[in-house]
Structure formats: structure tokens, C-alpha cells
Enzyme design. Structure first.
Site: not given
Length: 257
Positions: A104, A178
Site C-alpha cells: 500500500h 490506487e
């Protein structure tokens, strides 16, 4: 006779709770999300939830009689050893985890994780029979649409290539696109941008033998999937899914789109 249209990939939606919830509120959330299992099954959607490490075992018990998959927010690249404070992928698998989120943007920014680190973690996840959910995304942003897509693909490609290089070609993987600049923003990235980027990323992995699904994350919520369905197989939700009603609405939307 007209040719049979290709069967679309089964859609996927889930959320990571990051470190927003404490122990009691996490368990209340898991109780609530467990009630969405029939709706997800009826919509032919795979649903997953990623709580914190401390609540994994209790969450597993609460999700026992559902079709909801349990995820973990990270892992270490080794199964055992003198790695104080890290979490073993072997232990995660034994705890009932089936999906592990790695790479992430927050892990990369706050803890200095590199593509090489993420690749080693991907290998550990697959080695222990789980599915890596590899977060990818560009830091750079251009106001010129054609340039923005090229920048995104060029920054995401090495992230994908690194992770895939360490896992068998026939292993399942989830890519969560993302854009770093869209995480925590008021609105998701523009639909045209996301579809163009994810279609390019899908072409990069088209030759894989293993199942590869692509999600969009980054301020996604109700109404997002319909605009992106030509590029993605589902959504990786953030704070919008903290309201279980929003997650339920997304499941309904994805089931009919």
C-alpha cells in the site's frame, strides 16, 4: 448461431479498516458486515474484509458461516525467524486469512517499502496458499489526460512486474490500482483516466495463466463502479465502507451493473 460472449470475471469488493477502529468497534463492524454475505452471494460477488492483526482470530470466528473472505493488512517475507514485531505469512494462513494486502502507498511512504520488498512478500503470500492483493499506483499527476495515462502506466508497470516476477505464473493475484494522489481525496480519480489505465494494465498481465483481477481504490464509494466497469473487476474501498450501508449499496450496484 451467434458466438457466445466471453464470460466476465467474477467481481470482487472489499475494504481495509487500516487503523481507524479499536477492538470493540472492529468486532461490531465484522458482525455488521457478516450480514451482507447473502447479498454478495446473490449478486455473484466475492466480498472480503481486512481488519487489524489483533482481531483476525475473532473476525474469523464471526465470519465462519459466511462466504466473506478474511484479509490481512500486511505480512513479512519469511515464515519463521528472529524478526521481532513482524507477522508471519504462515501464521496468517493458519489464522484463516485468504487475502493479504501488500505494497500500500502508506507502507511505501511511511515505512520505505520498495518494489523488491513487496515482491518478496508476494512470494511469501503465495507460498502459504493465500492471494496477494498488490497495491499499485502512480505518484505523479498531469493535467493533460493523454500524458496522465502514460505516466500512470509507466509508474505502475515496474510495481506489477516486480511482484509477478516472484510468484508462479499460474498463481492468483489481485491488483489494486490506487493513484497515490487520489487516496483520501474528496473524489475518486476521473473515470476516463481509471478505465484507460486499468485497460493498459490488464494488457500487461493478459498472458498470465493465473487468475488476475484488477480493483480500483482511492476514494471509491457508491456510484463509482458503474463508471469504471469497463476497466476493473471491482473496488477496494476505504473510509466510505466504514458505513456498512455504503458497502451494501456498492454490492447492490455491482450486482446489476
Amino acid at each position: 448461431m451467434a458466438p457466445t460472449p466471453p464470460q466476465r470475471e467474477k467481481r470482487l469488493v472489499g475494504t481495509s479498516l487500516k487503523m481507524y477502529f479499536d477492538l470493540p468497534s472492529t468486532l461490531r463492524y465484522i458482525d455488521a458486515i457478516a450480514q451482507l454475505s447473502p447479498a454478495a452471494a446473490n449478486a455473484n460477488i466475492d466480498l472480503f474484509v481486512i481488519p487489524d492483526f489483533v482481531t483476525l482470530l475473532a473476525s474469523k470466528d464471526k465470519l465462519h458461516n459466511t462466504s466473506i473472505q478474511l484479509g490481512a493488512q500486511d505480512t513479512y517475507s519469511e515464515d519463521k525467524g528472529a524478526f521481532t514485531g513482524e507477522v508471519s505469512p504462515l501464521t496468517l494462513a493458519q489464522a484463516g486469512v485468504t487475502i493479504v494486502e501488500i505494497g500500500h502507498a502508506e507502507r511505501r511512504r511511511l515505512f520505505g517499502e520498495t518494489d523488491h520488498d513487496v515482491a518478496k512478500k508476494a512470494a511469501a503470500v503465495v507460498r502459504n496458499g493465500m492471494v496477494p492483493l498488490v497495491c499499485i499506483g502512480e505518484k505523479s499527476r498531469s493535467s493533460i489526460a493523454s500524458q496522465a495515462v502514460g505516466i500512470a502506466v509507466s509508474e505502475c508497470k515496474p510495481q506489477i512486474t516486480a511482484a509477478l516476477s516472484q510468484i508462479p505464473d499460474d498463481s492468483e493475484v489481485i491488483l489494486a490500482y490506487e493513484p497515490v494522489w487520489a487516496i483520501g481525496a474528496a473524489e475518486p480519480a476521473g473515470a476516463d483516466h481509471v478505465v484507460a489505465v486499468t485497460q493498459n494494465l490488464r494488457a500487461l498481465v493478459a498472458g498470465r495463466k493465473g487468475r488476475t483481477r484488477i480493483l480500483y481504490g482511492g476514494s471509491a464509494g457508491p456510484g463509482t463502479f458503474e463508471k469504471l466497469k469497463e476497466g476493473v473487476d471491482g473496488l477496494f474501498l476505504g473510509r466510505f465502507a466504514h458505513d456498512v450501508g455504503n458497502l451494501e449499496k456498492v454490492i447492490e450496484e455491482m450486482g446489476v451493473s
